[in-house]
Design an enzyme around this catalytic site. Structure first.
Site, PDB file in Angstrom:
ATOM      1  N   CYS A 141       7.998  -0.191  -3.497  1.00 38.80           N
ATOM      2  CA  CYS A 141       6.995  -1.188  -3.086  1.00 38.80           C
ATOM      3  C   CYS A 141       5.675  -1.018  -3.831  1.00 38.80           C
ATOM      4  O   CYS A 141       5.125  -1.976  -4.382  1.00 38.80           O
ATOM      5  CB  CYS A 141       6.787  -1.171  -1.578  1.00 38.80           C
ATOM      6  SG  CYS A 141       6.022   0.317  -0.896  1.00 38.80           S
TER       7      CYS A 141
ATOM      8  N   HIS B 250       3.893   0.548   3.631  1.00 45.52           N
ATOM      9  CA  HIS B 250       4.440  -0.495   2.761  1.00 45.52           C
ATOM     10  C   HIS B 250       3.314  -1.340   2.174  1.00 45.52           C
ATOM     11  O   HIS B 250       2.246  -1.490   2.778  1.00 45.52           O
ATOM     12  CB  HIS B 250       5.391  -1.400   3.567  1.00 45.52           C
ATOM     13  CG  HIS B 250       6.183  -2.354   2.723  1.00 45.52           C
ATOM     14  ND1 HIS B 250       7.066  -1.941   1.759  1.00 45.52           N
ATOM     15  CD2 HIS B 250       6.207  -3.721   2.695  1.00 45.52           C
ATOM     16  CE1 HIS B 250       7.620  -2.999   1.179  1.00 45.52           C
ATOM     17  NE2 HIS B 250       7.112  -4.094   1.720  1.00 45.52           N
TER      18      HIS B 250
ATOM     19  N   HIS C  21       7.532  -8.956  -2.407  1.00 48.67           N
ATOM     20  CA  HIS C  21       7.546  -7.491  -2.305  1.00 48.67           C
ATOM     21  C   HIS C  21       8.903  -6.917  -2.677  1.00 48.67           C
ATOM     22  O   HIS C  21       9.905  -7.624  -2.783  1.00 48.67           O
ATOM     23  CB  HIS C  21       7.156  -7.052  -0.887  1.00 48.67           C
ATOM     24  CG  HIS C  21       8.206  -7.344   0.156  1.00 48.67           C
ATOM     25  ND1 HIS C  21       8.383  -6.546   1.261  1.00 48.67           N
ATOM     26  CD2 HIS C  21       9.134  -8.338   0.271  1.00 48.67           C
ATOM     27  CE1 HIS C  21       9.365  -7.026   2.017  1.00 48.67           C
ATOM     28  NE2 HIS C  21       9.840  -8.109   1.441  1.00 48.67           N
TER      29      HIS C  21
END
Length: 305
Positions: A210, A263, A275
């Site tokens: 991420c 995240h 993402h």
């Protein structure tokens, strides 16, 4: 910095391992030179990929031609810091272990002086003067430029001259002069990697995690940001969540946004998130509404101008 030996990455992607014992037998293709990242990743089933995370085996990755600082050596391994990946773990850069065979002495090679070529293709080929492929180069690989010959750019590599198709790179007068993009440019670059499989620790166009994804899309637009999500959330310009724009980085925390950040993604616009989610999934665009991400959204940061 002079007290540290500086070496150059001599493979398309060098994986930064947690310690010198982290690599498993199945990871042999990733720690060799030449290394074959694609075949390595294709050989990993879901459990083996997930093990890179659950076993705390991998920290990050670094691309061909980048400098690393040698902090320690143990037999066939070097403990290094990556100066282009800022981290609170080490003031010199992200720390971890790389096989010595994937590094080469610096000599006169440098990205600091003169023009550079930045790879804009997802993957391109570095060729010899007969135009035979030497090795693949990933998106955002950077190499010093020697000259242009027709449809080819002649670059300096850690081992001599190489040739890259001019259509696959952008040329800048220096590393500091890479074009600064807008938030929409960050989104546009990210869209190119839709459906690319997530890779824990991934920092190349063979797979991103991420924060590796947000780091690289910002880098592609002239913005060097920290490596990890928790540190990306501490820098940049704070943006109120009701004023976010495409290209802003969105951060998500446990305990419905009150706990530890775990995240990061790129705001796509229209209340959507671009993402790289987690192992077993691939880069995607999803609506935030009525998702766990909507509940966990806690911070937005803007790095673009």
């Amino acid at each position: 910095m002079t007290k540290y030996d500086v070496k150059i990455v001599d493979v398309p992607v060098a994986t930064l391992w947690t310690n010198e014992y982290s690599a498993r037998e199945i990871d042999s293709l990733a720690i060799d030179n030449p290394c074959d990242i694609k075949t390595w990743l294709d050989s990993l089933d879901y459990e083996k990929r997930l093990g890179l995370y659950t076993g705390n085996l991998v920290q990050s990755q670094v691309l061909y031609g980048q400098e690393v600082y040698i902090l320690e050596e143990k037999e066939e391994w070097a403990f290094v810091a990556l100066p282009n990946q800022a981290s609170q773990k080490n003031e010199l850069g992200y720390p971890g272990w790389i096989p010595k065979k994937q590094l080469i002495k610096k000599e006169t090679y440098s990205l600091e002086n003169g023009p550079i070529a930045v790879v804009e293709a997802s993957i391109t080929a570095l060729c010899d003067d007969h135009k035979d492929v030497i090795l693949p180069l990933c998106f955002q690989t950077r190499l010093p430029v020697r000259r242009q010959e027709g449809e080819w750019i002649v670059v300096m590599t850690p081992t001599g001259e190489g040739w890259i198709k001019a259509t696959d790179v952008s040329i800048y007068s220096s590393s500091q002069d890479v074009r600064k993009g807008t938030g929409k440019d960050i989104v546009k670059q990210g869209e190119r990697f839709l459906h690319l499989d997530y890779l824990w620790g991934g920092m190349s166009s063979y797979g991103y995690d991420c924060s590796g994804f947000s780091y690289t899309m910002c880098l592609a637009n002239g913005y060097l940001i920290p490596r990890d999500a928790s540190e990306q959330a501490e820098t940049g310009r704070n943006v109120p969540l009701d004023e976010i724009e495409p290209g802003d980085l969105l951060f998500f925390a446990y305990e419905e946004g009150k706990g530890k950040i775990h995240h990061v993604g790129i705001y796509y616009g229209e209340n959507k998130l671009l993402h790289s989610p987690n192992t077993g999934k691939s880069i995607e665009i999803i609506p935030l509404e009525n998702t766990i991400y909507e509940k966990e959204l806690c911070i937005a940061r803007r790095y673009w101008e």
